[in-house]
Design a protein around this motif. Structure first.
Motif, PDB file in Angstrom:
ATOM      1  N   LEU A  62       3.703   1.147   1.112  1.00 47.83           N
ATOM      2  CA  LEU A  62       3.170   2.531   0.742  1.00 47.83           C
ATOM      3  C   LEU A  62       2.741   2.645  -0.674  1.00 47.83           C
ATOM      4  O   LEU A  62       1.854   3.230  -1.217  1.00 47.83           O
ATOM      5  CB  LEU A  62       4.326   3.698   1.002  1.00 47.83           C
ATOM      6  N   PHE A  63       3.912   2.126  -1.654  1.00 47.85           N
ATOM      7  CA  PHE A  63       3.512   2.409  -3.037  1.00 47.85           C
ATOM      8  C   PHE A  63       2.176   1.514  -3.641  1.00 47.85           C
ATOM      9  O   PHE A  63       1.607   1.935  -4.343  1.00 47.85           O
ATOM     10  CB  PHE A  63       4.901   1.572  -4.046  1.00 47.85           C
ATOM     11  N   ALA A  64       2.287   0.157  -2.867  1.00 54.28           N
ATOM     12  CA  ALA A  64       1.083  -0.807  -3.158  1.00 54.28           C
ATOM     13  C   ALA A  64      -0.500   0.057  -2.807  1.00 54.28           C
ATOM     14  O   ALA A  64      -1.237   0.022  -3.677  1.00 54.28           O
ATOM     15  CB  ALA A  64       1.209  -2.006  -2.445  1.00 54.28           C
ATOM     16  N   GLY A  65      -0.359   0.905  -1.677  1.00 47.68           N
ATOM     17  CA  GLY A  65      -1.456   1.590  -1.034  1.00 47.68           C
ATOM     18  C   GLY A  65      -1.629   2.722  -2.231  1.00 47.68           C
ATOM     19  O   GLY A  65      -2.713   3.008  -2.442  1.00 47.68           O
ATOM     20  N   ILE A  67      -0.982   2.986  -5.513  1.00 47.87           N
ATOM     21  CA  ILE A  67      -1.377   2.465  -6.921  1.00 47.87           C
ATOM     22  C   ILE A  67      -3.049   2.083  -6.640  1.00 47.87           C
ATOM     23  O   ILE A  67      -3.688   2.212  -7.342  1.00 47.87           O
ATOM     24  CB  ILE A  67      -0.801   1.121  -7.020  1.00 47.87           C
ATOM     25  N   ALA A  68      -3.184   1.300  -5.527  1.00 47.43           N
ATOM     26  CA  ALA A  68      -4.975   0.945  -5.297  1.00 47.43           C
ATOM     27  C   ALA A  68      -5.658   1.942  -5.286  1.00 47.43           C
ATOM     28  O   ALA A  68      -6.605   1.895  -5.308  1.00 47.43           O
ATOM     29  CB  ALA A  68      -4.848   0.021  -4.129  1.00 47.43           C
ATOM     30  N   VAL A 116      -8.918  13.208   2.456  1.00 44.18           N
ATOM     31  CA  VAL A 116      -7.745  14.021   3.077  1.00 44.18           C
ATOM     32  C   VAL A 116      -6.858  13.033   4.023  1.00 44.18           C
ATOM     33  O   VAL A 116      -5.827  13.293   4.017  1.00 44.18           O
ATOM     34  CB  VAL A 116      -8.554  14.839   4.174  1.00 44.18           C
ATOM     35  N   ILE A 117      -7.720  11.939   4.752  1.00 38.10           N
ATOM     36  CA  ILE A 117      -6.870  11.076   5.553  1.00 38.10           C
ATOM     37  C   ILE A 117      -5.934  10.022   4.625  1.00 38.10           C
ATOM     38  O   ILE A 117      -4.699  10.151   4.720  1.00 38.10           O
ATOM     39  CB  ILE A 117      -7.620  10.234   6.499  1.00 38.10           C
ATOM     40  N   PRO A 118      -6.516   9.545   3.634  1.00 32.39           N
ATOM     41  CA  PRO A 118      -5.466   8.771   2.889  1.00 32.39           C
ATOM     42  C   PRO A 118      -4.375   9.486   2.192  1.00 32.39           C
ATOM     43  O   PRO A 118      -3.240   9.211   2.239  1.00 32.39           O
ATOM     44  CB  PRO A 118      -6.272   8.063   1.753  1.00 32.39           C
ATOM     45  N   ILE A 119      -4.569  10.565   1.556  1.00 29.03           N
ATOM     46  CA  ILE A 119      -3.333  11.340   1.116  1.00 29.03           C
ATOM     47  C   ILE A 119      -2.652  12.012   1.859  1.00 29.03           C
ATOM     48  O   ILE A 119      -1.541  11.975   1.878  1.00 29.03           O
ATOM     49  CB  ILE A 119      -4.049  12.517   0.086  1.00 29.03           C
ATOM     50  N   SER A 187     -10.771  -1.613  -4.396  1.00 33.01           N
ATOM     51  CA  SER A 187      -9.503  -1.323  -4.427  1.00 33.01           C
ATOM     52  C   SER A 187      -9.455  -0.226  -3.157  1.00 33.01           C
ATOM     53  O   SER A 187      -8.097  -0.083  -2.715  1.00 33.01           O
ATOM     54  CB  SER A 187      -9.150  -0.507  -5.605  1.00 33.01           C
ATOM     55  N   PHE A 188     -10.599   0.491  -2.563  1.00 32.59           N
ATOM     56  CA  PHE A 188     -10.252   1.378  -1.756  1.00 32.59           C
ATOM     57  C   PHE A 188      -9.926   0.682  -0.412  1.00 32.59           C
ATOM     58  O   PHE A 188      -9.030   1.122   0.322  1.00 32.59           O
ATOM     59  CB  PHE A 188     -11.362   2.244  -1.596  1.00 32.59           C
TER      60      PHE A 188
END
Ligand code: ZN
Ligand code: ZN
Lengths: 216, 216
Positions: A62-65, A67-68, A116-119, A187-188
């Motif tokens: 989750l943190f890796a996601g 940060i990217a 919206v979906i990523p956050i 990165s996305f």
């Protein structure tokens, strides 16, 4: 097998889980084994009553996601060259452009898929992971629904990367207009992949265990 | 200690039971009538949905989809026309959109997500299940092939790609005329067939059948 009606719904203690019966179930095929068996007799998959290290992996991915996701928003996603003039647009910039052109529908789709979906996913996964440790307000079936939504919808964020790929392949009219991908696409894509891995590491049985514990 | 000894002493513990993969609740594993659906009585997850001649249909759909995939990769996908200029692009061009410089790994990833993984999944499923259509024993390594196909399911993104194509077409609609080639229709059909096949596939029933037919 009998399909029971839901008369006991809400009273979680009436359900016998494989773990409470001293057994281990395979999540791949449903076969039930004695405790201590390492591999499933039916499908050969690795057995674990509850995946103890899963929460740690959930947080790590989750943190890796997260940060990217930062450079994915700061750097350009698309580089458009029209008659020699180059314009770079970020994810949010692309949405604003669409709105200015009056394409509200597509703007809404792109905004939903890439913002919206990523956050929403970051928040939901963190919430589910926390719910296994501390009591939360959403109950068992609600958490189950959240988990299903995150698993189902998370992969759809990749659509943005594909749109960039198709536009870059298609819009290559030498001097008139060319579209090329920007570095943010990388990165996305990484952010989406990391978040998918995070969601896949959530062991839903832990969510139900925690719900049982809250309920007693 | 005593409980450990007891479970060790029962090698077939858990036989005749099936556990929900999501919440771990135990159910009795009885033969279900064709067309019946059995859901977990706590969380509602679909456990078994046996269908008549499901194996035959799954194998045929998987074979159809893999042929369509070959067509989708090799035929022209989309053609863009604007101001006397035109550009044809294939699915392969979309994959190669990121092949310049640092973004090459993303090209590899996109190729895997939209072509290689969906195709390999179809092949793995067809390989593991085709002998079952004729009532034969499952082939060697059928279990790892099925496990791999299941694990790769979230990463096979053909349906997300085709939706991305639709979004990209709306984005360029104002600037240029875009015509869909045969590969576009092949890809769209492939997505429909794959969705149909995935809905027919009842994971637990397939694993039970594989186990029953396994030569001992
Ligand atoms: Zn298994
Ligand atoms: Zn369940």
């Amino acid at each position: 097998m009998q399909v029971h009606d839901m008369e006991n719904a809400g009273r979680t203690q009436t359900f016998l889980t494989a773990r409470r019966a001293g057994l281990v179930a395979c999540r791949g095929c449903g076969a039930v084994h004695a405790k201590g068996v390492g591999a499933c007799r039916r499908c050969g998959g690795t057995l674990s009553s509850r995946d103890a290290g899963s929460l740690q992996r959930v947080w790590a991915w989750l943190f890796a996601g997260l940060i990217a996701y930062v450079p994915a928003n700061l750097y350009p996603m698309l580089v458009t060259t029209t008659f020699g003039k180059t314009r770079e647009s970020t994810i949010v910039g692309g949405v604003i452009e669409l709105v200015e052109h009056g394409s509200w529908g597509v703007a809404a789709i792109v905004f939903a898929a890439s913002v919206v979906i990523p956050i929403g996913k970051f928040i939901t996964i963190a919430y589910l992971a926390l719910s296994t440790r501390i009591p939360v307000t959403i109950r068992g079936h609600g958490r189950q629904r959240l988990y299903e939504i995150v698993e189902f919808i998370g992969r759809w964020s990749m659509i943005d990367v594909f749109v960039v790929a198709i536009l870059s392949a298609l819009v290559q009219l030498n001097f008139v207009v060319t579209v090329n991908p920007g570095i943010a696409a990388v990165s996305f894509a990484l952010s989406v992949a990391f978040t998918m891995l995070s969601a896949q590491n959530v062991d839903p049985r832990l969510l139900w265990d925690a719900y049982e514990a809250d309920d007693t | 200690m005593t409980s450990d000894l007891r479970t060790e002493a029962v090698p077939d513990a858990g036989m005749g039971l099936v556990a929900c993969p999501v919440c771990d609740v135990l159910h009795r594993d009885a033969e279900l009538a064709v067309g019946a659906r059995a859901r977990c009585r706590r969380c509602g997850t679909l456990l078994f949905a046996p269908r008549r001649s499901a194996m035959t249909q799954i194998v045929m759909l998987a074979a159809t989809a893999s042929v369509l995939m070959v067509a989708a990769v090799f035929f022209p996908f989309l053609e863009l026309q604007a101001g006397g200029l035109s550009r044809q692009s294939s699915v392969f061009d979309a994959v190669m959109a990121f092949s310049k410089g640092m973004m090459l790994p993303l090209s590899v990833a996109v190729g895997a997500l939209i072509v290689v993984l969906p195709f390999a999944r179809l092949c793995a499923i067809a390989y593991a299940l085709a002998p079952m259509v004729f009532g034969w024993a499952p082939p060697a390594h059928a279990a790892p092939a099925m496990r791999w196909a299941e694990a790769m399911r979230p990463w096979a993104m053909a349906e997300i790609f085709i939706t991305g194509v639709a979004v990209a077409l709306v984005k360029v609609a104002g600037l240029a005329k875009v015509t869909a080639g045969p590969a576009f229709w092949a890809f769209a059909a492939l997505v429909l067939v794959t969705v149909l096949k995935d809905n027919l596939m009842c994971k637990f029933t397939i694993w039970k059948t594989l186990e029953e037919r396994r030569p001992s």
